[in-house]
Design an enzyme around this catalytic site. Structure first.
Site, PDB file in Angstrom:
ATOM      1  N   LYS A 194       0.863  -1.430   0.063  1.00 32.28           N
ATOM      2  CA  LYS A 194      -0.066   0.069  -0.012  1.00 32.28           C
ATOM      3  C   LYS A 194       0.747   1.263  -0.094  1.00 32.28           C
ATOM      4  O   LYS A 194       1.730   1.478   0.811  1.00 32.28           O
ATOM      5  CB  LYS A 194      -0.747   0.134   1.363  1.00 32.28           C
ATOM      6  N   ARG A 204     -10.800   9.965   1.549  1.00 34.36           N
ATOM      7  CA  ARG A 204     -10.669  10.689   2.744  1.00 34.36           C
ATOM      8  C   ARG A 204     -11.729  11.555   2.861  1.00 34.36           C
ATOM      9  O   ARG A 204     -12.341  11.831   3.929  1.00 34.36           O
ATOM     10  CB  ARG A 204      -9.371  11.103   2.853  1.00 34.36           C
ATOM     11  N   LYS A 216       1.393   9.997   5.627  1.00 36.25           N
ATOM     12  CA  LYS A 216       1.300   8.407   6.107  1.00 36.25           C
ATOM     13  C   LYS A 216       2.585   7.905   5.569  1.00 36.25           C
ATOM     14  O   LYS A 216       2.549   6.687   5.465  1.00 36.25           O
ATOM     15  CB  LYS A 216       0.059   7.793   5.492  1.00 36.25           C
ATOM     16  N   GLU A 232       7.513  -7.013   1.821  1.00 37.84           N
ATOM     17  CA  GLU A 232       6.309  -6.880   2.546  1.00 37.84           C
ATOM     18  C   GLU A 232       5.241  -8.285   1.920  1.00 37.84           C
ATOM     19  O   GLU A 232       4.698  -8.850   3.028  1.00 37.84           O
ATOM     20  CB  GLU A 232       5.203  -5.931   1.862  1.00 37.84           C
ATOM     21  N   LYS A 247      -2.027  -1.655  -3.877  1.00 43.02           N
ATOM     22  CA  LYS A 247      -2.840  -0.382  -3.927  1.00 43.02           C
ATOM     23  C   LYS A 247      -2.045   0.904  -3.892  1.00 43.02           C
ATOM     24  O   LYS A 247      -0.914   0.819  -3.106  1.00 43.02           O
ATOM     25  CB  LYS A 247      -3.754  -0.455  -2.588  1.00 43.02           C
ATOM     26  N   SER A 273     -10.067   5.392  -5.176  1.00 42.32           N
ATOM     27  CA  SER A 273     -10.858   6.579  -5.384  1.00 42.32           C
ATOM     28  C   SER A 273     -10.525   7.477  -6.228  1.00 42.32           C
ATOM     29  O   SER A 273     -11.236   8.061  -7.092  1.00 42.32           O
ATOM     30  CB  SER A 273     -11.299   7.212  -3.970  1.00 42.32           C
ATOM     31  N   TYR A 312     -14.739   0.910  -7.374  1.00 46.20           N
ATOM     32  CA  TYR A 312     -15.961   1.656  -7.219  1.00 46.20           C
ATOM     33  C   TYR A 312     -16.671   1.577  -8.694  1.00 46.20           C
ATOM     34  O   TYR A 312     -17.912   2.067  -8.673  1.00 46.20           O
ATOM     35  CB  TYR A 312     -15.745   3.317  -6.850  1.00 46.20           C
TER      36      TYR A 312
HETATM   37  C1  PBG Z   1      -7.506   3.606   5.060  1.00 46.79           C
HETATM   38  C2  PBG Z   1      -7.696   3.293   3.852  1.00 46.79           C
HETATM   39  C3  PBG Z   1      -7.431   4.167   2.760  1.00 46.79           C
HETATM   40  C4  PBG Z   1      -7.956   3.618   1.652  1.00 46.79           C
HETATM   41  C5  PBG Z   1      -8.554   2.561   1.968  1.00 46.79           C
HETATM   42  N1  PBG Z   1      -8.404   2.193   3.540  1.00 46.79           N
HETATM   43  C6  PBG Z   1      -7.057   5.636   2.730  1.00 46.79           C
HETATM   44  C7  PBG Z   1      -5.632   6.086   3.299  1.00 46.79           C
HETATM   45  O1  PBG Z   1      -4.841   4.867   3.538  1.00 46.79           O
HETATM   46  O2  PBG Z   1      -5.552   7.115   3.565  1.00 46.79           O
HETATM   47  C8  PBG Z   1      -8.082   4.292   0.330  1.00 46.79           C
HETATM   48  C9  PBG Z   1      -9.209   3.779  -0.520  1.00 46.79           C
HETATM   49  C10 PBG Z   1      -9.491   4.617  -1.762  1.00 46.79           C
HETATM   50  O3  PBG Z   1      -8.976   5.616  -2.001  1.00 46.79           O
HETATM   51  O4  PBG Z   1     -10.225   4.291  -2.645  1.00 46.79           O
HETATM   52  N2  PBG Z   1      -6.735   2.629   5.990  1.00 46.79           N
END
Ligand code: PBG
Length: 323
Positions: A194, A204, A216, A232, A247, A273, A312
């Protein structure tokens, strides 16, 4: 010329015979946003066509999706600021609406697969995935909280737990808790690779979960790194993950391919997203054909090696999918 590759492209029938990758509605997990209350359906500003639903309307939405062939859902809760605290306590409050909703969805539709998210951010007053102390994200202290959250989600009936927090050692920690508590059959889909990405912003917005300070980058991976994803992935497989996830998806197709080629567990990709928003925004302006851009992106995520796609677009894809 003996070899003319264009011969295999000369008609729709031949093109479809030689097609190497085929999408199916069965490939998808559809992420859904849950809010508390009754009769609520609120569109996410930066994600046209995507809504936050209260449980009653989410049940209807799930039923519609099931008729289209979507059988797996990843449910994310949006909590008001008043429910958030430093320790994400609400995440394992047995009477919280998220856990109640999981239970209700599984009661109504026992055949669907429900994935839940394990990370502190929707419940954290700091907006981080882990516990923040003096500006640092504490790893091992976070695991304890994630453990309680996981157990609560397992008790509510989740089929797959999705740790999206990127703390070290969490897959083993959560696997142990699940096993000790008699939840041997609950799967773990680890957010393995991730990345600290700009493409999460609309999510968010949907959850009001942006970090209050900092970013993050001390836990999510650096977009510059490919081989670090192998570290990982090795850990996640060793620690008991049933699926590995990459991701975001589109800018990380090489990572999807790398994990596919090196591991035999199924690989999932999260078409996030921001990837959805980009296509929707340019389609709204007439700058590209949204439907074609959607189909091409999803197809290419699968071609790169993803067995499972969280997107989505799942419902829109399912509406178009004809045999
Ligand atoms: C948070 C989480 C995130 C997403 C899924 N779980 C956002 C982040 O890490 O800030 C993102 C999903 C998306 O953007 O569609 N644990």
């Amino acid at each position: 010329m003996h070899r003319r590759p264009r011969r295999n492209r000369k008609s729709a029938v031949i093109r479809s015979l030689v097609e190497e990758t085929r999408l199916s509605v069965k490939d998808f997990i559809f992420p859904l946003f849950l809010i508390d209350g009754l009769n609520q359906k609120v569109e996410v500003n930066s994600m046209p066509g995507i809504f936050r639903y209260s449980l009653d309307l989410m049940l209807q939405e799930i039923e519609i999706c099931m008729k289209l062939g979507i059988m797996a859902f990843d449910i994310f809760p949006a909590y008001p600021e008043s429910k958030k605290d430093k320790y994400a306590s609400e995440s394992h409050n047995p009477s919280t609406f998220y856990l109640g909703a999981i239970q209700k969805i599984k009661q109504n539709f026992p055949e669907v697969c429900i994935m839940t998210d394990v990370a502190m951010d929707p419940y954290s007053s700091d907006g981080h995935d882990g516990l923040v102390m003096n500006g640092k994200i504490l790893n091992d202290e976070t695991l304890e909280i994630l453990g309680k959250m996981t157990l609560a989600q397992a008790q509510a009936g989740a089929d797959i737990i999705g740790p999206s927090d990127m703390m070290d050692g969490r897959v083993r920690y959560l696997r142990n808790i699940l096993d000790e508590q008699g939840f041997k059959d609950i799967s773990i889909m680890s957010y393995t690779a991730k990345y600290a990405s700009a493409f999460y912003n609309p999510f968010r917005d949907a959850l009001d979960s942006a970090p209050k300070s900092g970013d993050k980058k001390t836990y999510q991976m650096d977009p510059a790194n490919l081989h670090e994803a192998l570290i990982e992935a090795e850990l996640d497989v060793e620690e008991g993950a049933d699926f590995l996830m990459v991701k975001p998806a589109l800018a990380y197709l090489d990572v999807i391919r790398l994990l596919k080629d090196n591991f035999s567990v199924p690989i999932a990709a999260y078409n996030v997203s921001g990837e959805y928003a980009m296509i929707k925004a340019s389609a709204e302006r007439g700058w590209l054909d949204g439907e074609r851009a959607m189909l091409e992106s999803l197809l290419c995520i699968k071609r790169a090696g993803a067995n499972i796609i969280l997107s989505y677009f799942a419902k829109e894809y399912a509406q178009l999918d004809k045999p």
